[in-house]
Write an enzyme that holds these catalytic residues in place. Structure first.
Site, PDB file in Angstrom:
ATOM      1  N   VAL A  65       0.978  -1.051   0.056  1.00 50.12           N
ATOM      2  CA  VAL A  65      -0.204  -0.098  -0.031  1.00 50.12           C
ATOM      3  C   VAL A  65       0.701   1.112   0.026  1.00 50.12           C
ATOM      4  O   VAL A  65       0.421   2.411  -0.284  1.00 50.12           O
ATOM      5  CB  VAL A  65      -1.048   0.116   0.994  1.00 50.12           C
ATOM      6  CG1 VAL A  65      -2.098  -0.907   1.101  1.00 50.12           C
ATOM      7  CG2 VAL A  65      -0.279  -0.046   2.502  1.00 50.12           C
ATOM      8  N   ASN A  90      -7.915  -0.479   5.011  1.00 51.19           N
ATOM      9  CA  ASN A  90      -7.552  -1.282   6.093  1.00 51.19           C
ATOM     10  C   ASN A  90      -6.098  -1.583   6.621  1.00 51.19           C
ATOM     11  O   ASN A  90      -5.665  -1.618   7.753  1.00 51.19           O
ATOM     12  CB  ASN A  90      -8.465  -2.376   6.216  1.00 51.19           C
ATOM     13  CG  ASN A  90      -8.049  -3.558   7.231  1.00 51.19           C
ATOM     14  OD1 ASN A  90      -8.215  -3.324   8.269  1.00 51.19           O
ATOM     15  ND2 ASN A  90      -7.283  -4.519   6.760  1.00 51.19           N
ATOM     16  N   TYR A 158       2.524   5.268  15.635  1.00 50.71           N
ATOM     17  CA  TYR A 158       0.941   4.422  15.186  1.00 50.71           C
ATOM     18  C   TYR A 158       0.153   5.472  15.658  1.00 50.71           C
ATOM     19  O   TYR A 158      -0.891   5.479  14.766  1.00 50.71           O
ATOM     20  CB  TYR A 158       1.041   3.256  16.242  1.00 50.71           C
ATOM     21  CG  TYR A 158      -0.111   2.329  15.801  1.00 50.71           C
ATOM     22  CD1 TYR A 158      -0.315   1.711  14.721  1.00 50.71           C
ATOM     23  CD2 TYR A 158      -1.057   2.502  16.773  1.00 50.71           C
ATOM     24  CE1 TYR A 158      -1.340   1.057  14.515  1.00 50.71           C
ATOM     25  CE2 TYR A 158      -2.327   1.776  16.746  1.00 50.71           C
ATOM     26  CZ  TYR A 158      -2.622   0.814  15.507  1.00 50.71           C
ATOM     27  OH  TYR A 158      -3.733   0.280  15.063  1.00 50.71           O
ATOM     28  N   ALA A 159       0.120   5.973  16.806  1.00 48.74           N
ATOM     29  CA  ALA A 159      -0.944   6.906  17.188  1.00 48.74           C
ATOM     30  C   ALA A 159      -1.105   8.150  16.410  1.00 48.74           C
ATOM     31  O   ALA A 159      -2.283   8.590  16.116  1.00 48.74           O
ATOM     32  CB  ALA A 159      -0.661   7.554  18.677  1.00 48.74           C
ATOM     33  N   ALA A 160       0.179   8.720  16.078  1.00 53.01           N
ATOM     34  CA  ALA A 160       0.121   9.795  15.011  1.00 53.01           C
ATOM     35  C   ALA A 160      -0.657   9.467  13.839  1.00 53.01           C
ATOM     36  O   ALA A 160      -1.344  10.134  13.153  1.00 53.01           O
ATOM     37  CB  ALA A 160       1.390  10.350  14.568  1.00 53.01           C
ATOM     38  N   LYS A 162      -2.964   7.171  13.290  1.00 53.13           N
ATOM     39  CA  LYS A 162      -4.264   6.822  13.512  1.00 53.13           C
ATOM     40  C   LYS A 162      -5.223   8.198  13.684  1.00 53.13           C
ATOM     41  O   LYS A 162      -6.366   8.301  13.191  1.00 53.13           O
ATOM     42  CB  LYS A 162      -4.539   5.860  14.683  1.00 53.13           C
ATOM     43  CG  LYS A 162      -3.755   4.510  14.279  1.00 53.13           C
ATOM     44  CD  LYS A 162      -4.525   3.634  13.236  1.00 53.13           C
ATOM     45  CE  LYS A 162      -3.832   2.778  12.271  1.00 53.13           C
ATOM     46  NZ  LYS A 162      -4.621   1.969  11.454  1.00 53.13           N
ATOM     47  N   ILE A 191      -8.515  -6.079  19.448  1.00 58.92           N
ATOM     48  CA  ILE A 191      -9.408  -7.055  18.617  1.00 58.92           C
ATOM     49  C   ILE A 191      -8.380  -8.322  18.377  1.00 58.92           C
ATOM     50  O   ILE A 191      -7.221  -7.878  18.073  1.00 58.92           O
ATOM     51  CB  ILE A 191      -9.490  -6.546  17.079  1.00 58.92           C
ATOM     52  CG1 ILE A 191     -10.572  -5.016  17.215  1.00 58.92           C
ATOM     53  CG2 ILE A 191     -10.756  -7.450  16.375  1.00 58.92           C
ATOM     54  CD1 ILE A 191     -11.850  -5.195  18.053  1.00 58.92           C
TER      55      ILE A 191
END
Ligand code: NAD
Length: 261
Positions: A65, A90, A158-160, A162, A191
């Site tokens: 991607v 996703n 990761y948080a940035a 998202k 999950i």
């Protein structure tokens, strides 16, 4: 029951496992044609068989991607002749979780490349085809991390990404409304998927802030993680005509996990 039209053509990125695979299954049950986009053909072939068993039609699209050329060609290959109605953004990685002073520039870049550049490329190359279809939609899989919770130690990159995905969704909800393309975000909590296999943790204890959660930090399940299928059913709803007046919205699928942190 939704009034979903069964003949839609849908691309799901990161369709080889977890939430992407479960989303492909949900669409397959509705008789849709799903472009399964991912990095490895083997993984996608297994999902394609499952899709066909459930009554859907599968096309395998091998692409990273974060690779513009590969994404342009995969999305064109699927959409050029028979069109595209829905893009599910996703694919994602947790990447390296480490204290910010220790997180290497190439580790930062990798997470941004897959999660954020990957989201941009998926949408960028899909929009010209989505514009030509009536009732088209984009669903982006963000997270509670970076939107409601900031308690995963070392997960700054990761948080940035998202948080940025949610900003992208809101900005584009306005921009794409004139084309009648809806775009929404889903923010899952914990999950059960294989995402942990793509996570490297380095010295995260040093930046962990000790937080005592009540017994079971997912109130709805007494601490048990959600299932990929429970996210997929929300993805299917947002992609369906039942959500025809919903755009720029963020749906948390986390059993209230993010509300007690
Ligand atoms: P997963 O690892 O099972 O699935 C991710 C898929 O993306 C895999 O099939 C992987 O091969 C694919 N992928 C990774 N990098 C890629 C790339 N460069 N190009 C193409 N495909 C690539 O994990 P999952 O939990 O199903 O993750 C799906 C999404 O859900 C991610 O965006 C993740 O951030 C988000 N999410 C997951 C959780 C969770 O607890 N599992 C929570 C919140 C958000």
């Amino acid at each position: 029951m939704t009034d979903y039209r069964p003949s839609k053509r849908i691309i799901v990125t990161g369709a080889g496992s977890g939430i992407g695979r479960a989303s492909a299954m949900a669409f397959a049950r509705q008789g849709d044609t799903i472009g399964l986009l991912g990095r490895t053909e083997d993984e996608l072939r297994k999902v394609a068989e499952e899709v066909e068993q459930l009554g859907g039609t599968a096309e395998i699209l091998v692409a990273d991607v974060s690779d513009a050329k590969a994404m342009s060609s995969a999305i064109r290959q699927f959409s050029e002749r028979d069109g595209l109605h829905v893009m599910v953004v996703n694919a994602g990685i947790n990447g390296v979780w480490a204290p910010i002073a220790d997180l290497k520039p190439d580790e930062w870049d990798k997470t941004i490349a897959v999660n954020l550049r990957g989201s941009y490329l998926s949408i960028h190359f899909a929009v010209p085809y989505l514009r030509k279809s009536a009732k088209s939609a984009i669903v982006v899989i963000s997270s509670i991390n970076g939107t409601r919770t900031f308690t995963s130690a070392g997960a700054s990159a990761y948080a940035a990404t998202k948080a940025a995905q949610v900003a992208l969704v809101k900005q584009l909800a306005v921009e794409l409304a004139g084309d009648r393309i809806r775009i929404n975000a889903v923010c899952p909590g914990a999950i059960e998927t294989s995402i942990e296999n793509n996570t490297t943790r380095r010295d995260t204890e040093s930046v962990e802030v000790p937080v005592e959660f009540p017994d079971g930090d997912i109130p709805l399940t007494g601490g048990k993680s959600g299932k990929a299928s429970e996210v997929a059913s929300v993805v299917a709803f947002l992609a369906s005509d039942a959500a025809r007046h919903v755009t720029g919205s963020v749906i948390f699928v986390d059993g209230a996990q993010s509300l007690i942190r």
